[in-house]
Scaffold this motif. Sequence first.
Motif, mmCIF file in Angstrom:
data_model
loop_
_atom_site.group_PDB
_atom_site.id
_atom_site.type_symbol
_atom_site.label_atom_id
_atom_site.label_comp_id
_atom_site.label_asym_id
_atom_site.label_seq_id
_atom_site.Cartn_x
_atom_site.Cartn_y
_atom_site.Cartn_z
ATOM 1 N N TYR A 3 -2.422 3.541 11.583
ATOM 2 C CA TYR A 3 -2.731 3.158 10.058
ATOM 3 C C TYR A 3 -2.965 1.885 10.047
ATOM 4 C CZ TYR A 3 -1.740 1.736 5.156
ATOM 5 O OH TYR A 3 -1.886 1.446 4.087
ATOM 6 N N ASP A 49 -5.003 9.597 8.739
ATOM 7 C CA ASP A 49 -5.586 10.138 7.795
ATOM 8 C C ASP A 49 -7.054 10.404 7.726
ATOM 9 O OD1 ASP A 49 -6.725 7.679 7.732
ATOM 10 O OD2 ASP A 49 -6.086 7.034 5.842
ATOM 11 N N HIS A 56 -6.899 -0.737 3.778
ATOM 12 C CA HIS A 56 -8.333 -0.640 3.718
ATOM 13 C C HIS A 56 -9.024 -1.983 4.081
ATOM 14 C CE1 HIS A 56 -11.973 0.879 1.595
ATOM 15 N NE2 HIS A 56 -12.291 -0.405 1.194
ATOM 16 N N MET A 63 -14.423 9.962 6.631
ATOM 17 C CA MET A 63 -14.693 8.802 7.632
ATOM 18 C C MET A 63 -16.196 8.782 7.552
ATOM 19 S SD MET A 63 -12.767 7.494 9.449
ATOM 20 C CE MET A 63 -11.209 7.123 9.828
ATOM 21 N N HIS A 84 0.864 -1.143 -0.018
ATOM 22 C CA HIS A 84 -0.113 -0.048 -0.157
ATOM 23 C C HIS A 84 0.883 1.277 -0.036
ATOM 24 C CE1 HIS A 84 -3.928 -1.852 0.474
ATOM 25 N NE2 HIS A 84 -3.198 -2.965 1.010
ATOM 26 N N SER A 85 0.426 2.375 -0.569
ATOM 27 C CA SER A 85 1.037 3.440 -0.751
ATOM 28 C C SER A 85 1.462 4.502 0.589
ATOM 29 C CB SER A 85 0.408 4.245 -1.575
ATOM 30 O OG SER A 85 -0.889 5.032 -0.934
ATOM 31 N N VAL A 86 0.677 4.410 1.527
ATOM 32 C CA VAL A 86 0.501 5.138 2.724
ATOM 33 C C VAL A 86 0.437 6.673 2.693
ATOM 34 C CG1 VAL A 86 1.365 5.401 5.181
ATOM 35 C CG2 VAL A 86 1.598 3.165 3.795
ATOM 36 N N ASN A 113 -17.325 6.379 4.632
ATOM 37 C CA ASN A 113 -16.719 5.210 4.844
ATOM 38 C C ASN A 113 -17.247 4.418 5.889
ATOM 39 O OD1 ASN A 113 -14.702 4.593 2.762
ATOM 40 N ND2 ASN A 113 -13.587 6.452 3.299
ATOM 41 N N SER A 167 -2.265 8.417 1.963
ATOM 42 C CA SER A 167 -3.478 9.034 2.210
ATOM 43 C C SER A 167 -3.406 10.180 3.279
ATOM 44 C CB SER A 167 -4.881 8.241 2.694
ATOM 45 O OG SER A 167 -4.151 7.232 3.649
ATOM 46 N N ASN A 214 -4.477 13.887 2.156
ATOM 47 C CA ASN A 214 -5.678 14.591 2.942
ATOM 48 C C ASN A 214 -5.313 15.853 3.558
ATOM 49 O OD1 ASN A 214 -7.107 12.221 2.122
ATOM 50 N ND2 ASN A 214 -7.215 11.419 4.056
HETATM 51 P P1 FAD Z 1 -3.718 2.624 -0.909
HETATM 52 O O1 FAD Z 1 -4.184 1.362 -0.584
HETATM 53 O O2 FAD Z 1 -2.355 2.851 -1.325
HETATM 54 O O3 FAD Z 1 -4.758 3.341 -1.825
HETATM 55 C C1 FAD Z 1 -4.682 4.481 -2.550
HETATM 56 C C2 FAD Z 1 -5.579 5.609 -2.188
HETATM 57 O O4 FAD Z 1 -6.793 5.694 -2.436
HETATM 58 C C3 FAD Z 1 -5.464 6.085 -0.794
HETATM 59 O O5 FAD Z 1 -4.274 6.700 -0.321
HETATM 60 C C4 FAD Z 1 -6.939 6.871 -0.590
HETATM 61 O O6 FAD Z 1 -6.222 8.433 -0.758
HETATM 62 C C5 FAD Z 1 -7.636 6.450 -1.759
HETATM 63 N N1 FAD Z 1 -8.969 5.733 -1.135
HETATM 64 C C6 FAD Z 1 -9.031 4.420 -1.586
HETATM 65 N N2 FAD Z 1 -10.123 4.076 -1.082
HETATM 66 C C7 FAD Z 1 -10.603 5.153 -0.595
HETATM 67 C C8 FAD Z 1 -12.013 5.203 0.246
HETATM 68 N N3 FAD Z 1 -12.862 4.395 0.391
HETATM 69 N N4 FAD Z 1 -12.072 6.510 0.721
HETATM 70 C C9 FAD Z 1 -11.219 7.607 0.445
HETATM 71 N N5 FAD Z 1 -10.101 7.463 -0.085
HETATM 72 C C10 FAD Z 1 -9.741 6.474 -0.566
HETATM 73 N N6 FAD Z 1 -9.131 6.938 3.895
HETATM 74 C C11 FAD Z 1 -8.843 8.092 4.159
HETATM 75 O O7 FAD Z 1 -7.971 8.652 3.364
HETATM 76 N N7 FAD Z 1 -8.767 8.548 5.622
HETATM 77 C C12 FAD Z 1 -9.719 7.959 6.258
HETATM 78 O O8 FAD Z 1 -10.004 8.317 7.457
HETATM 79 C C13 FAD Z 1 -10.237 6.560 5.885
HETATM 80 N N8 FAD Z 1 -11.161 5.976 6.922
HETATM 81 C C14 FAD Z 1 -11.657 4.728 6.255
HETATM 82 C C15 FAD Z 1 -12.445 4.030 7.199
HETATM 83 C C16 FAD Z 1 -13.206 2.878 6.736
HETATM 84 C C17 FAD Z 1 -13.951 2.463 7.616
HETATM 85 C C18 FAD Z 1 -12.740 2.215 5.513
HETATM 86 C C19 FAD Z 1 -13.234 1.078 5.221
HETATM 87 C C20 FAD Z 1 -11.937 2.912 4.606
HETATM 88 C C21 FAD Z 1 -11.338 4.195 4.905
HETATM 89 N N9 FAD Z 1 -10.513 4.952 4.310
HETATM 90 C C22 FAD Z 1 -10.027 6.093 4.793
HETATM 91 C C23 FAD Z 1 -10.037 4.631 2.820
HETATM 92 C C24 FAD Z 1 -8.782 3.720 2.748
HETATM 93 O O9 FAD Z 1 -8.949 2.646 3.776
HETATM 94 C C25 FAD Z 1 -7.643 4.396 3.074
HETATM 95 O O10 FAD Z 1 -7.721 5.517 2.198
HETATM 96 C C26 FAD Z 1 -6.291 3.762 2.781
HETATM 97 O O11 FAD Z 1 -6.420 2.641 3.743
HETATM 98 C C27 FAD Z 1 -5.361 4.528 3.114
HETATM 99 O O12 FAD Z 1 -3.989 3.867 3.016
HETATM 100 P P2 FAD Z 1 -3.133 4.210 1.715
HETATM 101 O O13 FAD Z 1 -2.646 5.259 1.559
HETATM 102 O O14 FAD Z 1 -2.009 2.983 1.729
HETATM 103 O O15 FAD Z 1 -4.035 3.520 0.704
#
Ligand code: FAD
Length: 508
Positions: free
Chosen positions: A364, A398, A367, A404, A266-268, A407, A270, A274
């Motif tokens: 962190y 994030d 998803h 939130m 995953h990218s981390v 989601n 977000s 945000n």
């Molecule tokens: P990666 O897996 O690398 O995904 C790529 C990017 O896609 C993320 O960085 C994010 O910007 C975007 N993304 C993907 N799915 C979503 C989504 N459903 N909503 C919004 N953006 C998405 N994301 C947040 O940014 N902030 C939160 O507070 C947040 N809360 C969540 C709560 C729940 C219950 C769930 C199910 C999902 C939530 N998400 C949230 C969406 C997602 O889980 C996270 O964006 C993601 O885990 C962030 O890690 P990453 O950057 O490594 O994501």
Amino acid sequence: MRAFWILGDQLLPQHPALRQATPQDTFLFIESASRSSHLRYHQHKLVLLYSAMRHYAEELRQAQKQVWYHQLEDGIGDYFDALERFCKNQKPSSIIVMEPNEWGMQSILPHLAKGLGVAIEIIPSEQFLVTRGDFKAWAGSKTNLLMATHYQFQRKRLNILLDEKGKPEGGSWSFDEDNRKTANDFKKAKLTAPPLPAIARSAITQKVISQVTKHWSSHPGQASTFWLPVTRRESLQWLAHFIENSLPHFGAYEDVMIDGEKTLYHSVLSPLLNIGLLTPQECVEAALKAYQDKKAPLASVEGYVRQIIGWREFINGVYWLEMPEYQDLNFLKATRSLPAWIYSAKSPLNCVSRCIQQASETGYNHHIQRLMVLGNFFILSGCEPKAVLAWYKEMYVDAYDWVMQPNVLGMVLYADGGRFATKPYIAGSGYISRMSNYCAGCQYKPAIKTGPQACPFNYLYWNFFAQHSEKFKNNHRINMMVKTWEKKSVVEKEEIQASAKSFFQNNW
Ligand code: FAD
Ligand code: SF4
């Protein structure tokens, strides 16, 4: 003099204020101790916000801009107190702010302006690819909002991954079917996920860590183990690292959960997206370039692009379309309080415990951990939406209201009655045991369906239908499960409900 108020989650490299301000104007930043105490926000989130704001302001000062910065130690309570002090001192002709990302913030602006006796002008947000107005126009009178439809619309509009005939690259809008590798596949492939680049701590971050520790030591996490980028330069390094090292495997393993592998592929990004340190455009462009350069397969690149221009934009659109009524929805009439152990790793369910432990340490979870372990647990336990929402907001670096609410209330809890989720995301132990290695270390057995040794997800899953059959019997995506529940023998139904009852009695 005009004041351009830069909000802490709007640290954009091309903030419109940077174009509009003249040398006479001032950039205003406010750290509000009272805002950071609304909930028990994760300590890493507070360090991230304050350190990133201070670095951003410092860069403006170095570029010879006028900056007025209210720090925590200035002893200011809330935004109004800080603004009042600023206005008395500096007498701005107006305050200009980009559309806030959160509904609560947007709705207090007229009151702040009235109280201060100074006009507050709101300029359009440049933080998302889809404006609130455009999403509203797309949503029109649709009763169900489908992310996939909006995603296709945006792919066409933005001309992303289309062939010369305007058809989706590779013949499909989504390659999710190729992205279903399991925990066992990960083990067999003998892969090791690349560690994230270490971030050297600046004096600014070090000072913020001390302040967060002093003021908010009872919040989840430990400020001293902070690990995230706080500047634009560091954020770009993390983006480059993701594209080069993780994107090639992102799609295939995006749903896998491995104990000890905190971020996998995953990218981390977000937390950085945000608060504006990265833009969605540049993340998408970097992924597309990797595809053009044949450094990442289409399934991974499309999967990532779909997260950004699909899910992220869609979630923001839903939030602004549905607020403020959205925050009070409770379609399933869920009323259970959260269990006492929900902030610790003391959950009896190993998968839940491991995810909470990770969230406490890092702020962190990826998803699937948020949705299919923790979310699955909350919806199947019938936990009350506002309490669940507060928990998620407190645990993640994030977490912001706009992301939130949909989601948690929509995707996890089905509290909006399916405004955009076509069915509740619920599962028994099968999904978690296939996608993770958590079950090996658990006191429960995924293969047992009822009784003290059974995995609680197995009986809580059917107990959900015992309670909500009526609501889902006409939902074509899940009515098969309603029928299966109804066909179960009286004895089996009683065993399931008795196991659920005893689980709640013993573990709350
Ligand atoms: P990666 O897996 O690398 O995904 C790529 C990017 O896609 C993320 O960085 C994010 O910007 C975007 N993304 C993907 N799915 C979503 C989504 N459903 N909503 C919004 N953006 C998405 N994301 C947040 O940014 N902030 C939160 O507070 C947040 N809360 C969540 C709560 C729940 C219950 C769930 C199910 C999902 C939530 N998400 C949230 C969406 C997602 O889980 C996270 O964006 C993601 O885990 C962030 O890690 P990453 O950057 O490594 O994501
Ligand atoms: Fe989670 Fe059930 Fe597996 Fe235990 S057995 S880790 S509770 S899915």
